[in-house]
Design an enzyme around this catalytic site. Structure first.
Site, PDB file in Angstrom:
ATOM      1  N   CYS A 114      40.632  35.892  41.526  1.00 54.84           N
ATOM      2  CA  CYS A 114      41.291  35.684  40.225  1.00 54.84           C
ATOM      3  C   CYS A 114      42.713  35.143  40.354  1.00 54.84           C
ATOM      4  O   CYS A 114      43.244  34.578  39.402  1.00 54.84           O
ATOM      5  CB  CYS A 114      41.287  36.970  39.410  1.00 54.84           C
ATOM      6  SG  CYS A 114      39.623  37.520  39.010  1.00 54.84           S
ATOM      7  N   HIS A 255      46.892  36.029  33.844  1.00 57.75           N
ATOM      8  CA  HIS A 255      45.449  36.063  34.098  1.00 57.75           C
ATOM      9  C   HIS A 255      44.796  36.806  32.943  1.00 57.75           C
ATOM     10  O   HIS A 255      45.236  37.886  32.556  1.00 57.75           O
ATOM     11  CB  HIS A 255      45.210  36.795  35.422  1.00 57.75           C
ATOM     12  CG  HIS A 255      43.769  37.048  35.717  1.00 57.75           C
ATOM     13  ND1 HIS A 255      42.785  36.117  35.474  1.00 57.75           N
ATOM     14  CD2 HIS A 255      43.134  38.141  36.229  1.00 57.75           C
ATOM     15  CE1 HIS A 255      41.618  36.620  35.835  1.00 57.75           C
ATOM     16  NE2 HIS A 255      41.804  37.840  36.290  1.00 57.75           N
ATOM     17  N   ASN A 285      37.019  37.259  31.336  1.00 54.96           N
ATOM     18  CA  ASN A 285      37.678  36.973  32.608  1.00 54.96           C
ATOM     19  C   ASN A 285      36.949  35.823  33.310  1.00 54.96           C
ATOM     20  O   ASN A 285      35.817  35.984  33.742  1.00 54.96           O
ATOM     21  CB  ASN A 285      37.666  38.242  33.471  1.00 54.96           C
ATOM     22  CG  ASN A 285      38.409  38.074  34.781  1.00 54.96           C
ATOM     23  OD1 ASN A 285      38.717  36.956  35.196  1.00 54.96           O
ATOM     24  ND2 ASN A 285      38.688  39.181  35.433  1.00 54.96           N
TER      25      ASN A 285
HETATM   26  N1  COA Z   1      29.887  49.873  27.530  1.00 51.90           N
HETATM   27  C1  COA Z   1      29.914  51.156  27.174  1.00 51.90           C
HETATM   28  N2  COA Z   1      30.347  52.131  27.991  1.00 51.90           N
HETATM   29  C2  COA Z   1      30.790  51.769  29.214  1.00 51.90           C
HETATM   30  C3  COA Z   1      30.778  50.437  29.644  1.00 51.90           C
HETATM   31  C4  COA Z   1      30.301  49.459  28.739  1.00 51.90           C
HETATM   32  N3  COA Z   1      30.265  48.161  29.062  1.00 51.90           N
HETATM   33  N4  COA Z   1      31.277  50.377  30.907  1.00 51.90           N
HETATM   34  C5  COA Z   1      31.593  51.638  31.251  1.00 51.90           C
HETATM   35  N5  COA Z   1      31.274  52.490  30.228  1.00 51.90           N
HETATM   36  C6  COA Z   1      31.458  53.932  30.179  1.00 51.90           C
HETATM   37  C7  COA Z   1      31.513  54.579  31.531  1.00 51.90           C
HETATM   38  O1  COA Z   1      30.215  54.791  32.011  1.00 51.90           O
HETATM   39  C8  COA Z   1      32.279  55.842  31.241  1.00 51.90           C
HETATM   40  O2  COA Z   1      31.383  56.769  30.713  1.00 51.90           O
HETATM   41  P1  COA Z   1      31.525  58.336  31.028  1.00 51.90           P
HETATM   42  O3  COA Z   1      32.853  58.723  30.501  1.00 51.90           O
HETATM   43  O4  COA Z   1      30.378  58.916  30.289  1.00 51.90           O
HETATM   44  O5  COA Z   1      31.432  58.432  32.534  1.00 51.90           O
HETATM   45  C9  COA Z   1      33.236  55.444  30.120  1.00 51.90           C
HETATM   46  O6  COA Z   1      32.710  54.216  29.573  1.00 51.90           O
HETATM   47  C10 COA Z   1      34.661  55.225  30.580  1.00 51.90           C
HETATM   48  O7  COA Z   1      34.609  54.462  31.757  1.00 51.90           O
HETATM   49  P2  COA Z   1      35.936  54.070  32.502  1.00 51.90           P
HETATM   50  O8  COA Z   1      35.580  53.253  33.690  1.00 51.90           O
HETATM   51  O9  COA Z   1      36.810  55.230  32.702  1.00 51.90           O
HETATM   52  O10 COA Z   1      36.614  53.149  31.388  1.00 51.90           O
HETATM   53  P3  COA Z   1      38.027  52.493  31.396  1.00 51.90           P
HETATM   54  O11 COA Z   1      38.825  52.912  30.230  1.00 51.90           O
HETATM   55  O12 COA Z   1      38.687  52.538  32.742  1.00 51.90           O
HETATM   56  O13 COA Z   1      37.635  50.967  31.136  1.00 51.90           O
HETATM   57  C11 COA Z   1      37.351  48.915  32.348  1.00 51.90           C
HETATM   58  C12 COA Z   1      36.797  50.304  32.054  1.00 51.90           C
HETATM   59  C13 COA Z   1      36.462  48.247  33.375  1.00 51.90           C
HETATM   60  C14 COA Z   1      37.371  48.109  31.058  1.00 51.90           C
HETATM   61  C15 COA Z   1      38.807  49.056  32.866  1.00 51.90           C
HETATM   62  O14 COA Z   1      38.854  49.999  33.912  1.00 51.90           O
HETATM   63  C16 COA Z   1      39.342  47.750  33.366  1.00 51.90           C
HETATM   64  O15 COA Z   1      39.573  46.846  32.603  1.00 51.90           O
HETATM   65  N6  COA Z   1      39.622  47.657  34.673  1.00 51.90           N
HETATM   66  C17 COA Z   1      40.126  46.436  35.256  1.00 51.90           C
HETATM   67  C18 COA Z   1      38.999  45.470  35.354  1.00 51.90           C
HETATM   68  C19 COA Z   1      39.473  44.097  35.618  1.00 51.90           C
HETATM   69  O16 COA Z   1      40.212  43.557  34.856  1.00 51.90           O
HETATM   70  N7  COA Z   1      39.038  43.544  36.732  1.00 51.90           N
HETATM   71  C20 COA Z   1      39.306  42.233  37.120  1.00 51.90           C
HETATM   72  C21 COA Z   1      40.662  42.132  37.658  1.00 51.90           C
HETATM   73  S1  COA Z   1      40.864  40.581  38.331  1.00 51.90           S
END
Ligand code: COA
Length: 328
Positions: A114, A255, A285
């Site tokens: 990225c 980004h 993304n």
């Molecule tokens: N739809 C619904 N629920 C989802 C889901 C989706 N697409 N993806 C995950 N969940 C659930 C999980 O299973 C979890 O459930 P649980 O509480 O029952 O275990 C809950 O949502 C929370 O998951 P969590 O991973 O803690 O959520 P979060 O607030 O951290 O958000 C991301 C998840 C991925 C959106 C966030 O961590 C993020 O944006 N991270 C950076 C990712 C990124 O930008 N990567 C590229 C960088 S270059």
């Protein structure tokens, strides 16, 4: 040897025609439009058609950047293309773009996930500053739809396909411009990586390891934490090197991974959200394509104007991250 000044001439971008909305995704995996929008800001993403490759997206974005710059392919003597999803393992996808646009000189790919566009921009800046090329196309192009696990809701909702490009020119003026001068050009770039975090964002396959393409895997929460911290520190460091602060920047072009990361980073850098180009809702993304896509949207929408001071920043797998400071 005297360094040349490197100036941006124009930008272009391309998104594939097919759109996949959050609503449509909720029929493929257990997710909802509300969850995706709340946690990421994403509303939809674009998906490359069958037979449409990364090079095709790159060529369309590059053509638009050339048009915006008043140039044609043969005016270019360097292509640096950032991608993690090349057409083939080799040769470089950049050489396909070179053949299609009839550019001269040399063309190669850069792989830094990225943050790839920042790496590509940095490399092109160095070649142009040294006079090894005169005009460069710097491209970010990706088809992430091909490396997503479409059964894993944690990752497949986040990414999309697209391409963006910028034309750079090396000029006889001596050295980089200063903040006070108000002249256009690249002030500087700053790149970082830390391989200790290799396994928090990676693809579980590859030529040498599995002989398969593999799928993207990510520890989302960890990546989120690193992103805010690393993006803000690299941005602040680069600004400080030029005697500047967040409030001096006209536009941050980040980004486009997640609107919450973008918001927290801007806050830490000391810039308000109305100085941030935000396009993640429209395409998710798109990895190396995301910064030039956002930049091009900013320019074409009339937000970014000639003479504006821009801070570009990105972080991705590696982990790798970087920033660039330029006057448009
Ligand atoms: N739809 C619904 N629920 C989802 C889901 C989706 N697409 N993806 C995950 N969940 C659930 C999980 O299973 C979890 O459930 P649980 O509480 O029952 O275990 C809950 O949502 C929370 O998951 P969590 O991973 O803690 O959520 P979060 O607030 O951290 O958000 C991301 C998840 C991925 C959106 C966030 O961590 C993020 O944006 N991270 C950076 C990712 C990124 O930008 N990567 C590229 C960088 S270059």
């Amino acid at each position: 040897m005297t360094e040349r000044r490197v100036v941006a001439l124009g930008s272009g971008s391309y998104l594939p025609e097919k759109i996949l909305t959050n609503e449509e995704l909720s029929k493929i995996v257990d997710t909802t439009d509300d969850w995706i929008r709340e946690r990421t800001g994403i509303r939809k993403r674009h998906i490359a058609a069958e037979g449409e490759f990364t090079s095709h997206l790159a060529i369309k974005a590059a053509e638009r950047a050339l048009e915006a710059s008043g140039l044609t392919g043969p005016d270019i003597d360097l292509i640096v293309l950032a991608t993690t999803t090349p057409d083939n393992t080799f040769p470089a996808t950049a050489t396909r773009v070179q053949a299609a646009l009839k550019t001269k000189g040399f063309a190669f790919d850069v792989q830094s996930v990225c943050s790839g566009f920042l790496y590509a921009l940095s490399v092109a800046d160095a070649f142009l500053a040294r006079g090894q090329a005169k005009r460069a196309l710097v491209i970010g192009a990706e088809t992430y739809s091909r490396i997503l696990d479409w059964t894993e809701r944690e990752t497949c909702v986040l990414f999309g396909d697209g391409a963006g490009a910028v034309v750079l020119e090396g000029r006889e003026a001596v050295g980089a411009p200063t903040a006070a001068s108000g002249e256009p050009g690249i002030f500087g770039t700053l790149l970082r990586s830390d391989g200790n975090f290799y396994d928090i964002l990676y693809v579980d396959g590859g030529v040498s390891s599995t002989q398969t393409t593999g799928h993207l895997r990510m520890k989302g929460r960890e990546v989120f934490r690193h992103a805010v911290e690393k993006l803000s520190s690299v941005g602040e460091d680069l600004l400080a090197r030029h005697g500047l602060k967040g409030e001096d920047v006209d536009w941050i072009v980040p980004h486009q991974a997640n609107s919450r990361i973008i918001d927290s980073t801007a806050r830490r850098i000391g810039a308000s959200m109305d100085k941030v180009i935000l396009t993640v809702a429209e395409h998710g993304n798109t990895s190396a394509a995301s910064v030039p896509l956002a930049l091009d949207w900013g320019v074409r929408s009339g937000k970014i104007r000639k003479g504006d001071l821009l801070l570009l920043e990105a972080m991705g797998g590696g982990l790798s991250w970087g920033a660039a400071l330029l006057r448009w």
